[in-house]
Design an enzyme around this catalytic site. Structure first.
Site, PDB file in Angstrom:
ATOM      1  N   LYS A 267      83.181  78.279 123.773  1.00 40.14           N
ATOM      2  CA  LYS A 267      83.076  76.815 123.761  1.00 40.14           C
ATOM      3  C   LYS A 267      81.721  76.340 123.252  1.00 40.14           C
ATOM      4  CE  LYS A 267      86.874  75.984 126.505  1.00 40.14           C
ATOM      5  NZ  LYS A 267      87.732  74.984 127.017  1.00 40.14           N
TER       6      LYS A 267
HETATM    7  N1  GLU Z   1      93.352  75.786 129.945  1.00 40.45           N
HETATM    8  C1  GLU Z   1      93.454  77.018 129.243  1.00 40.45           C
HETATM    9  C2  GLU Z   1      92.345  77.103 128.204  1.00 40.45           C
HETATM   10  O1  GLU Z   1      91.738  76.103 127.871  1.00 40.45           O
HETATM   11  C3  GLU Z   1      94.787  77.190 128.533  1.00 40.45           C
HETATM   12  C4  GLU Z   1      95.862  77.482 129.490  1.00 40.45           C
HETATM   13  C5  GLU Z   1      97.235  77.738 128.898  1.00 40.45           C
HETATM   14  O2  GLU Z   1      97.517  77.351 127.762  1.00 40.45           O
HETATM   15  O3  GLU Z   1      98.044  78.295 129.634  1.00 40.45           O
HETATM   16  O4  GLU Z   1      92.071  78.192 127.736  1.00 40.45           O
END
Ligand code: GLU
Length: 293
Positions: A267
């Site tokens: 990120k």
């Molecule tokens: N919130 C997760 C992420 O940002 C993705 C979860 C999912 O797609 O199951 O990596």
């Protein structure tokens, strides 16, 4: 009963606002958009902000800005995990009622030290598919009186799933249907590889695994399209869906966008951030082109 359905297809893009969106997220949301279009389905946005220690409003605002800039529109209201704690709590209570949850008191540091001590003695220690050492059995085996005593003392703990016991409730091998880069067809789920996964911690009342299966069911998600880094996590999701009586979606895990060093983007990856690409003069069409859309 709970077979994958292609009627009323529902897709979702589920970013966590703990950083800025990068090209990997763009690939994910655009793959979702394309598949939803092909299937004649809806694409929902879900903000996975269950871990309030890492999520920030400024990241969430930027996610909305970046997605709008890419030309994506979503139904409102958008589901935010932080507004559904009661639902996760209910799911956790169900697992507790099945006798599958126990309080785990070892800190990360303690697990690490045990792991290092075992390795120093030449003893093998199993690791999960992400490479983390599995949680040791001490807390699971703790006598009930000692457990009660520790809980009463207010010692910080997480709640973990008793994997062996959970698997004893599964009559036939769990599988999932994969259409992406993880392979094509029926995959065998191997939740045991993850050991006693965390279901809840004091600073995040529901783990990623628990919230994601509750959310996907609550939103009627039929197609889970996400990066290959979550391919193995699907095994845990299938187990939780089975234990909680939730429907089984279809899965499509797409390739990851790698950085110049060959590693998956993080990120904090400035130059591949959507906002950074926009600031350096790229258009939404450029981003789509870069990713092969
Ligand atoms: N919130 C997760 C992420 O940002 C993705 C979860 C999912 O797609 O199951 O990596």
């Amino acid at each position: 009963m709970h077979s994958p359905s292609r009627q009323n297809p529902v897709f979702r893009f589920a970013p966590s606002p703990n950083g800025f969106l990068h090209l990997g997220h763009a690939l994910s949301v655009l793959t979702n958009e394309q598949m939803a279009k092909e299937e004649g389905g809806r694409l929902l946005l879900r903000i996975e902000d269950i871990d309030q220690t890492r999520c920030r409003a400024e990241f969430e605002d930027e996610i909305f800005r970046d997605l709008a800039w890419l030309g994506l529109e979503f139904e409102t209201p958008v589901r935010r995990q932080s507004q559904h704690l009661e639902e996760y709590h209910l799911a956790l209570s169900r697992l507790e009622a099945l006798g599958l949850v126990y309080p785990a008191f070892l800190t990360r540091g303690e697990v690490k030290a045990k792991h290092a001590a075992a390795e120093a003695k030449g003893k093998a220690w199993p690791h999960d598919p992400d490479g983390a050492p599995l949680y040791p059995p001490e807390d699971r085996q703790r006598p009930a009186t000692e457990r009660a005593h520790l809980l009463k003392s207010g010692l910080r703990h997480t709640l973990r799933l008793d994997m062996q016991k959970a698997l004893s409730l599964v009559a036939k091998p769990l599988t999932f249907e994969e259409t992406g880069d993880g392979g094509k067809g029926t995959m065998t789920a191997d939740p045991a590889a993850w050991g006693d996964v965390v279901l809840s911690r004091s600073d995040a009342p529901s783990s990623y695994h628990l919230s994601v299966v509750v959310d996907d069911a609550a939103q009627g998600v039929t197609h889970v399209v996400r990066g290959l880094d979550l391919f193995h996590a699907t095994s845990v999701h299938r187990l939780l869906q089975h234990l909680l009586g939730l429907p089984e979606p279809l899965y499509h895990h797409h390739r990851l966008v790698l950085g110049p060093d060959g590693r998956k983007l993080s990120k904090s990856e400035g130059s591949t951030g959507i906002a950074a690409l926009k600031a350096s003069g790229h258009s939404p069409a450029d981003i789509r082109g870069l990713l092969g859309f």
